[in-house]
Design a protein around this motif. Structure first.
Motif, PDB file in Angstrom:
ATOM      1  N   MET A 186      -2.728  19.075   4.914  1.00 33.75           N
ATOM      2  CA  MET A 186      -1.401  19.143   4.278  1.00 33.75           C
ATOM      3  C   MET A 186      -0.746  17.758   4.251  1.00 33.75           C
ATOM      4  O   MET A 186      -0.095  17.395   3.261  1.00 33.75           O
ATOM      5  CB  MET A 186      -0.520  20.156   5.018  1.00 33.75           C
ATOM      6  CG  MET A 186       0.808  20.400   4.343  1.00 33.75           C
ATOM      7  SD  MET A 186       0.666  20.999   2.638  1.00 33.75           S
ATOM      8  CE  MET A 186       0.677  22.766   2.897  1.00 33.75           C
ATOM      9  N   VAL A 187      -0.942  16.987   5.314  1.00 36.77           N
ATOM     10  CA  VAL A 187      -0.402  15.611   5.324  1.00 36.77           C
ATOM     11  C   VAL A 187      -1.044  14.816   4.192  1.00 36.77           C
ATOM     12  O   VAL A 187      -0.356  14.108   3.437  1.00 36.77           O
ATOM     13  CB  VAL A 187      -0.686  14.903   6.675  1.00 36.77           C
ATOM     14  CG1 VAL A 187      -0.301  13.434   6.602  1.00 36.77           C
ATOM     15  CG2 VAL A 187       0.067  15.579   7.808  1.00 36.77           C
ATOM     16  N   GLN A 188      -2.361  14.927   4.076  1.00 42.32           N
ATOM     17  CA  GLN A 188      -3.061  14.160   3.033  1.00 42.32           C
ATOM     18  C   GLN A 188      -2.607  14.582   1.638  1.00 42.32           C
ATOM     19  O   GLN A 188      -2.427  13.748   0.751  1.00 42.32           O
ATOM     20  CB  GLN A 188      -4.574  14.330   3.178  1.00 42.32           C
ATOM     21  CG  GLN A 188      -5.109  13.548   4.378  1.00 42.32           C
ATOM     22  CD  GLN A 188      -6.574  13.833   4.642  1.00 42.32           C
ATOM     23  OE1 GLN A 188      -6.989  14.993   4.709  1.00 42.32           O
ATOM     24  NE2 GLN A 188      -7.357  12.794   4.801  1.00 42.32           N
ATOM     25  N   LYS A 189      -2.392  15.887   1.472  1.00 42.69           N
ATOM     26  CA  LYS A 189      -1.942  16.364   0.156  1.00 42.69           C
ATOM     27  C   LYS A 189      -0.541  15.824  -0.152  1.00 42.69           C
ATOM     28  O   LYS A 189      -0.279  15.312  -1.251  1.00 42.69           O
ATOM     29  CB  LYS A 189      -1.932  17.896   0.120  1.00 42.69           C
ATOM     30  CG  LYS A 189      -1.494  18.442  -1.216  1.00 42.69           C
ATOM     31  CD  LYS A 189      -1.545  19.943  -1.296  1.00 42.69           C
ATOM     32  CE  LYS A 189      -1.034  20.401  -2.651  1.00 42.69           C
ATOM     33  NZ  LYS A 189      -0.893  21.856  -2.731  1.00 42.69           N
ATOM     34  N   ALA A 190       0.351  15.930   0.847  1.00 42.49           N
ATOM     35  CA  ALA A 190       1.728  15.444   0.635  1.00 42.49           C
ATOM     36  C   ALA A 190       1.717  13.949   0.335  1.00 42.49           C
ATOM     37  O   ALA A 190       2.429  13.474  -0.559  1.00 42.49           O
ATOM     38  CB  ALA A 190       2.581  15.744   1.872  1.00 42.49           C
ATOM     39  N   ALA A 191       0.898  13.199   1.081  1.00 41.26           N
ATOM     40  CA  ALA A 191       0.850  11.738   0.883  1.00 41.26           C
ATOM     41  C   ALA A 191       0.291  11.415  -0.500  1.00 41.26           C
ATOM     42  O   ALA A 191       0.793  10.532  -1.199  1.00 41.26           O
ATOM     43  CB  ALA A 191      -0.005  11.094   1.978  1.00 41.26           C
ATOM     44  N   TRP A 192      -0.727  12.139  -0.889  1.00 39.45           N
ATOM     45  CA  TRP A 192      -1.320  11.915  -2.217  1.00 39.45           C
ATOM     46  C   TRP A 192      -0.293  12.187  -3.315  1.00 39.45           C
ATOM     47  O   TRP A 192      -0.122  11.400  -4.246  1.00 39.45           O
ATOM     48  CB  TRP A 192      -2.558  12.807  -2.384  1.00 39.45           C
ATOM     49  CG  TRP A 192      -3.246  12.614  -3.697  1.00 39.45           C
ATOM     50  CD1 TRP A 192      -4.161  11.652  -4.007  1.00 39.45           C
ATOM     51  CD2 TRP A 192      -3.035  13.379  -4.903  1.00 39.45           C
ATOM     52  NE1 TRP A 192      -4.529  11.776  -5.334  1.00 39.45           N
ATOM     53  CE2 TRP A 192      -3.862  12.825  -5.898  1.00 39.45           C
ATOM     54  CE3 TRP A 192      -2.229  14.480  -5.223  1.00 39.45           C
ATOM     55  CZ2 TRP A 192      -3.910  13.334  -7.194  1.00 39.45           C
ATOM     56  CZ3 TRP A 192      -2.281  14.982  -6.513  1.00 39.45           C
ATOM     57  CH2 TRP A 192      -3.117  14.406  -7.484  1.00 39.45           C
ATOM     58  N   LEU A 193       0.407  13.318  -3.205  1.00 34.49           N
ATOM     59  CA  LEU A 193       1.435  13.646  -4.209  1.00 34.49           C
ATOM     60  C   LEU A 193       2.477  12.537  -4.276  1.00 34.49           C
ATOM     61  O   LEU A 193       2.864  12.078  -5.356  1.00 34.49           O
ATOM     62  CB  LEU A 193       2.127  14.975  -3.849  1.00 34.49           C
ATOM     63  CG  LEU A 193       1.306  16.246  -4.052  1.00 34.49           C
ATOM     64  CD1 LEU A 193       2.013  17.437  -3.410  1.00 34.49           C
ATOM     65  CD2 LEU A 193       1.094  16.515  -5.548  1.00 34.49           C
TER      66      LEU A 193
ATOM     67  N   LEU B 120       0.846  -1.201   0.000  1.00 30.78           N
ATOM     68  CA  LEU B 120       0.000   0.000   0.000  1.00 30.78           C
ATOM     69  C   LEU B 120       0.881   1.250   0.000  1.00 30.78           C
ATOM     70  O   LEU B 120       2.099   1.173   0.140  1.00 30.78           O
ATOM     71  CB  LEU B 120      -0.938  -0.029   1.210  1.00 30.78           C
ATOM     72  CG  LEU B 120      -1.946  -1.191   1.184  1.00 30.78           C
ATOM     73  CD1 LEU B 120      -2.691  -1.289   2.509  1.00 30.78           C
ATOM     74  CD2 LEU B 120      -2.937  -1.013   0.034  1.00 30.78           C
ATOM     75  N   GLY B 121       0.230   2.408  -0.119  1.00 29.69           N
ATOM     76  CA  GLY B 121       0.977   3.650  -0.280  1.00 29.69           C
ATOM     77  C   GLY B 121       1.260   4.333   1.054  1.00 29.69           C
ATOM     78  O   GLY B 121       0.902   3.845   2.133  1.00 29.69           O
ATOM     79  N   ILE B 122       1.881   5.498   0.934  1.00 26.42           N
ATOM     80  CA  ILE B 122       2.181   6.295   2.131  1.00 26.42           C
ATOM     81  C   ILE B 122       0.874   6.816   2.755  1.00 26.42           C
ATOM     82  O   ILE B 122       0.800   7.014   3.969  1.00 26.42           O
ATOM     83  CB  ILE B 122       3.162   7.456   1.791  1.00 26.42           C
ATOM     84  CG1 ILE B 122       3.655   8.153   3.058  1.00 26.42           C
ATOM     85  CG2 ILE B 122       2.548   8.461   0.865  1.00 26.42           C
ATOM     86  CD1 ILE B 122       4.679   7.421   3.810  1.00 26.42           C
ATOM     87  N   SER B 123      -0.170   6.999   1.942  1.00 24.11           N
ATOM     88  CA  SER B 123      -1.447   7.465   2.500  1.00 24.11           C
ATOM     89  C   SER B 123      -1.953   6.469   3.536  1.00 24.11           C
ATOM     90  O   SER B 123      -2.400   6.850   4.631  1.00 24.11           O
ATOM     91  CB  SER B 123      -2.506   7.624   1.403  1.00 24.11           C
ATOM     92  OG  SER B 123      -2.066   8.556   0.457  1.00 24.11           O
ATOM     93  N   GLU B 124      -1.865   5.180   3.214  1.00 21.94           N
ATOM     94  CA  GLU B 124      -2.346   4.146   4.143  1.00 21.94           C
ATOM     95  C   GLU B 124      -1.398   4.017   5.342  1.00 21.94           C
ATOM     96  O   GLU B 124      -1.838   3.848   6.479  1.00 21.94           O
ATOM     97  CB  GLU B 124      -2.487   2.803   3.433  1.00 21.94           C
ATOM     98  CG  GLU B 124      -3.696   2.716   2.515  1.00 21.94           C
ATOM     99  CD  GLU B 124      -3.541   3.486   1.213  1.00 21.94           C
ATOM    100  OE1 GLU B 124      -2.382   3.723   0.802  1.00 21.94           O
ATOM    101  OE2 GLU B 124      -4.562   3.877   0.606  1.00 21.94           O
TER     102      GLU B 124
ATOM    103  N   ASP C  16       2.229   9.404  -3.395  1.00 26.29           N
ATOM    104  CA  ASP C  16       1.675   8.165  -3.975  1.00 26.29           C
ATOM    105  C   ASP C  16       1.446   8.275  -5.480  1.00 26.29           C
ATOM    106  O   ASP C  16       1.395   7.263  -6.178  1.00 26.29           O
ATOM    107  CB  ASP C  16       0.370   7.778  -3.261  1.00 26.29           C
ATOM    108  CG  ASP C  16       0.642   7.182  -1.884  1.00 26.29           C
ATOM    109  OD1 ASP C  16       1.767   6.692  -1.662  1.00 26.29           O
ATOM    110  OD2 ASP C  16      -0.267   7.212  -1.028  1.00 26.29           O
ATOM    111  N   GLN C  17       1.297   9.524  -5.977  1.00 29.05           N
ATOM    112  CA  GLN C  17       1.160   9.729  -7.439  1.00 29.05           C
ATOM    113  C   GLN C  17       2.529   9.910  -8.103  1.00 29.05           C
ATOM    114  O   GLN C  17       2.599  10.285  -9.272  1.00 29.05           O
ATOM    115  CB  GLN C  17       0.336  10.995  -7.748  1.00 29.05           C
ATOM    116  CG  GLN C  17      -1.033  11.058  -7.111  1.00 29.05           C
ATOM    117  CD  GLN C  17      -1.893   9.882  -7.502  1.00 29.05           C
ATOM    118  OE1 GLN C  17      -2.000   9.565  -8.674  1.00 29.05           O
ATOM    119  NE2 GLN C  17      -2.486   9.234  -6.514  1.00 29.05           N
ATOM    120  N   HIS C  18       3.607   9.725  -7.343  1.00 34.02           N
ATOM    121  CA  HIS C  18       4.979   9.913  -7.841  1.00 34.02           C
ATOM    122  C   HIS C  18       5.209  11.347  -8.323  1.00 34.02           C
ATOM    123  O   HIS C  18       5.929  11.588  -9.299  1.00 34.02           O
ATOM    124  CB  HIS C  18       5.301   8.923  -8.974  1.00 34.02           C
ATOM    125  CG  HIS C  18       4.981   7.507  -8.596  1.00 34.02           C
ATOM    126  ND1 HIS C  18       5.707   6.803  -7.669  1.00 34.02           N
ATOM    127  CD2 HIS C  18       3.984   6.674  -8.989  1.00 34.02           C
ATOM    128  CE1 HIS C  18       5.187   5.603  -7.524  1.00 34.02           C
ATOM    129  NE2 HIS C  18       4.128   5.494  -8.303  1.00 34.02           N
TER     130      HIS C  18
END
Ligand SMILES: Cc1cc2nc3c(=O)[nH]c(=O)nc-3n(C[C@H](O)[C@H](O)[C@H](O)COP(=O)(O)OP(=O)(O)OC[C@H]3O[C@@H](n4cnc5c(N)ncnc54)[C@H](O)[C@@H]3O)c2cc1C
Length: 387
Positions: free
Chosen positions: A301-308, A64-68, A310-312
Motif C-alpha cells: 500500500m505504501v508503494q502504491k500510494a508513493a507511485w500514485l 527524486l520522488g516520494i518513492s525514493e 509520483d505520477q501526480h
C-alpha cells in the motif's frame, strides 16, 4: 507491474545502509537512555547529501520522488535506528514541500540549500493544545503590522523545536468568525526567535533523543517575505504536504516493524527451552509469520500510494490507508517481538521494548487511526462526514 527496485533505488538503499552502519543498536540504546539530539547521525546524512533527496535539483537536492524518499526512510528505520533515526531527519525530507510548491524562487533560494546542507534545522508547528485534530480551528494569531506579522499563541508536540533554528508555522491571519471554508490560516517559514518563543520539552514514552515540545509564542515578529504563498491559504498549502508525510511515516513504521521481526526471528532461532529452539514452536512461529505478512501487505500500500503521488495522481485514500496499515502492522510486530523474547523482551538491552515504545508514534501522529477511518468512510465509501 514491476515490484522490484530499480538499480538506482538499490543504490539508494545500499548507500543509506552504509551511512547508518556506525550508528548501531548500542548507539540508539544509549540515545534512548540519555537523550540528546543525534547530531552526528544527522550530520552524516547531511554530509552525504541525503537530506535533499526529494528537493529540487536547482536548489541542491536530488529531485527524486516520494518513492525514493520513502525507501530512504524505510532503510533508516530498518537498520534499527527506528523512529529515533527517522524522526531526526523526517522534517527535512518533505516538511518543506509547501515551500517547494508555493514558495517564490527567492524563498527557495534562501531556504532550501541551508536545509539540505544540514545548516538549518526546521520544526513544524501545527498542533495546538486546545484544537487537536480540528486544524481549521487553530487559535495562534498572526496580526499584520506594516511589513511584519506579530504572532501570539501556543503549539504543542512540536518535534525538534529544541534544536531547530527555523519553524514552518501555521497561524490564523483572519479571525475565525470572518472565515469562509478552509481560508483564514497562513503559512510562514521563519526564524525560531527564542527571545519571543519559549520551548518546553514534553517528557514522553519513547524516542527520547528527538524532542517534542510545548511552544509558547509571545510577540514573534515575522517579516512578510517569510510568508509562504497568499495570506489565508495556509491550510490548503499544508494539505499538499500531508499525503507525502503519511507515506513517509508509513514507510518508517514498516522499517521499524521489520527491525523488530528480524530480532525476534534471530532470538527464536537461538534461544533453547525444553531442549529445542523456541522458534520450533508454532506458538512462536505463527505470530511472527503473521506480522511478516501484515508488514508486506502494508508495504504494498505504501508503494502504491508513493507511485500514485509520483505520477501526480490522487492518493489520499491510499496514503492514509498506508499510514494506518503500516502503523498497526508495526505495532503488532514489535509486540510479537517482545513475546518472542519472553522476559528478556522487557529488558532494554534486547532493544525490542524500545521499538514498541517508538511504534506508538506512527499510530498517534500525524493523524490518529480513528480520523483515518472516518476519512475512508466519508471519502471512499460515501458515508456522511462524522467529524
Ligand atoms: C511524538 C509526537 C510527535 C509529534 N510531532 C508533531 C510536530 O512536529 N508538529 C505538530 O504540529 N504536531 C506534532 N504532533 C501532534 C500530532 O500530530 C497530534 O498529536 C495528532 O494529530 C492528534 O492530535 P491531538 O493529540 O490533539 O488529539 P485530539 O484531537 O485531542 O484527539 C484525541 C483522540 O480523540 C479522537 N477523536 C477526536 N475527534 C474524533 C472524531 N470526530 N471521531 C473519532 N475520534 C475522534 C482522536 O482520534 C484521538 O484518538 C506529534 C505528536 C506526537 C505524539
Amino acid at each position: 507491474m514491476n515490484f522490484s527496485l530499480t538499480p538506482e533505488q538499490e543504490q539508494i538503499r545500499d548507500a543509506i545502509e552504509k551511512v547508518c552502519t556506525p550508528f548501531d543498536a548500542d548507539y540508539w540504546l544509549r540515545k534512548d537512555r540519555e537523550g540528546g539530539f543525534p547530531d552526528d547521525f544527522h550530520h552524516a546524512l547531511a554530509e552525504s547529501g541525503w537530506l535533499g533527496i526529494a528537493m529540487p535539483e536547482e536548489h541542491g537536492g536530488a529531485g527524486l520522488g516520494i518513492s525514493e524518499a520513502a525507501l530512504m526512510m524505510h532503510t533508516i528505520a530498518a537498520t534499527g535506528a527506528g523512529l529515533s533515526g527517522a524522526s531526526a531527519v523526517h522534517m527535512n525530507i518533505f516538511g518543506l514541500h509547501p515551500v517547494v510548491v508555493f514558495g517564490t524562487d527567492e524563498q527557495k533560494r534562501r531556504w532550501l540549500p541551508p536545509l539540505i546542507q544540514g545548516r538549518d534545522r526546521a520544526c513544524f508547528g501545527v498542533t495546538e493544545p486546545n484544537t487537536g485534530l480540528n486544524t481549521l480551528k487553530l487559535k495562534t494569531r498572526a496580526v499584520r503590522e506594516g511589513d511584519h506579522y506579530v504572532v501570539h499563541g501556543q503549539k504543542v508536540w512540536i518535534s525538534t523545536a529544541q534544536v531547530a533554528n527555523k519553524i514552518l508555522l501555521l497561524a490564523r491571519t483572519t479571525p475565525i468568525e470572518d472565515c469562509k471554508g478552509t481560508e483564514g490560516l497562513s503559512l510562514f517559514y521563519t526564524d525560531l526567535d527564542r527571545s519571543k518563543v519559549e520551548v518546553r520539552e514534553i517528557e514522553k514514552l519513547g524516542r527520547k533523543c528527538v524532542d517534542s515540545n510545548q511552544v509558547f509564542i509571545d510577540g514573534l515578529r515575522i517579516p512578510v517575505e517569510d510568508r509562504v504563498g497568499e495570506e489565508g491559504k495556509g491550510f490548503s498549502y499544508i494539505l499538499h504536504g500531508l499525503n507525502p508525510e503519511r507515506i513517509l511515516i508509513a514507510s518508517e513504521a514498516i522499517g521499524l516493524g521489520r527491525a523488530a521481526l528480524k530480532r525476534a526471528a534471530g532470538y527464536a532461532n537461538e534461544r533453547e527451552v525444553f531442549g529445542r529452539p523456541i522458534g520450533m514452536n508454532q506458538g512462536i512461529q505463527h505470530p511472527l509469520a503473521k506480522s511478516w505478512m501484515e508488514l508486506e501487505a502494508a508495504h504494498l500500500m505504501v508503494q502504491k500510494a508513493a507511485w500514485l503521488y509520483d505520477q501526480h495522481l490522487p492518493c489520499g485514500a491510499e496514503a492514509n490507508s498506508a499510514k494506518y496499515l503500516a502503523a498497526e502492522a508495526c505495532y503488532a510486530a514489535c509486540e510479537n517481538a517482545i513475546f518472542t523474547h519472553g522476559g528478556m523482551g522487557y529488558a532494554k538491552e534486547y532493544h525490542v521494548e524500545r521499538y514498541l515504545r517508538e511504534a506508538w508514534i506512527p499510530r498517534l501522529a500525524p493523524v490518529s487511526p480513528q480520523l483515518i477511518l472516518c476519512f475512508i468512510a466519508e471519502k471512499v465509501l460515501g458515508l456522511p462526514k462524522s467529524y
